[in-house]
Design an enzyme around this catalytic site. Sequence first.
Site, PDB file in Angstrom:
ATOM      1  N   PRO A  87      23.125  27.376   5.504  1.00 13.86           N
ATOM      2  CG  PRO A  87      25.130  26.939   6.603  1.00 13.86           C
ATOM      3  CD  PRO A  87      23.652  26.718   6.709  1.00 13.86           C
ATOM      4  CD  GLU A  88      21.682  30.664  -0.139  1.00 16.18           C
ATOM      5  OE1 GLU A  88      21.792  30.684  -1.374  1.00 16.18           O
ATOM      6  OE2 GLU A  88      21.124  31.569   0.507  1.00 16.18           O
ATOM      7  CE  LYS A  95      19.967  25.258   0.010  1.00 13.00           C
ATOM      8  NZ  LYS A  95      18.661  25.741   0.496  1.00 13.00           N
ATOM      9  NE  ARG A 106      13.574  30.398   3.426  1.00 13.51           N
ATOM     10  CZ  ARG A 106      14.753  29.890   3.078  1.00 13.51           C
ATOM     11  NH1 ARG A 106      14.833  28.789   2.366  1.00 13.51           N
ATOM     12  NH2 ARG A 106      15.878  30.492   3.441  1.00 13.51           N
TER      13      ARG A 106
END
Length: 328
Positions: free
Chosen positions: A2-3, A50, A305
């Site tokens: 989650p950001e 985060k 990524r």
Amino acid sequence: MPEGPSVRKFHHLVSPFVGQQVVKTGGSSKKLNPAGFQSLWLQDTQVHGKKLFLRFDPDEEIVCPGNNPLSAPLHKEWKEEAGHHQEVSDQSSGSPGGDDAVPSGDDGLQCLWGDSPARGAERWLQVSFGLFGSIWVNEFSRAKKANKRGDWRDPSPRLVLHFGGGGFLAFYNCQMVWSSSSPVVRPTSDILSEKFHRGQALEALGREQPVCYTLLDQRYFSGLGNIIKNEALFRAGIHPLSPGSLLGLPRLEALVDHVVAFSAGWLRGKFQGRQQHTQIYQKEWCPAGHQVVKEALGPPGGLQRLTWWCPQCQPRLSPDEPEQVEPS
């Protein structure tokens, strides 16, 4: 994982439990003993990037957080739009991991973490969420589809805390570690903080390395993850592999503007119950109808990524032809 906007929402969901005592515990965590929370009082909850921080204390008296830099209050309109009991999770693709599924990295935190707090000391719990990490309030997560074996087995929470007020919190797919001292942070690196330092961020982006590497550097963009990275780059019309040193200051400023605007809009949408709209992330075609390219990008020897970009809308600059800035 989650950001920043998701973790801010988690912080909002946990906050109503501050001042309550843990009366019952449960959970599947093998690295953190759930029974160790029994009878502790949740005294404070704070957020940075985060990571979520929860302070537990054996004493009943509540200490006000005051001007702690981790407090990062929500804007008034976000509070007013917030729902009461709802679950939030990252929309990234992938499979849930275990306790060790959380990537490490310097996100502006400066503290040493141990496996357990000193007896009689205040107890700060750092929570780092995995890919599908989430917090549920007064209900448990349910299976949305069958697993690879065809079983409809509900996810197992890492930690469940029941409070004296009658409600409970369930933590999923996260890593938790104790500290006996308050975390010290640099709020100027938090993209959702009112103290976010744009000048520091612009200086970091102006380096010779590709801007997509710098954006994920939590020292300068704490809370920024893969979704925000892809969306900000597309909206700014910048190729992910463009070296920051080849981009003019106006382009870099526009990129930072999009980072902040997209992140803030995402957070507002969470409080309004709206799904965040993406233009390039996990898309096959951009809004202009061009085919999108997908490739895993990252620094040599570092985390790679998945990155989406449009070659037409985000042309790559040649090292021999730096971007020309028109005189004002």
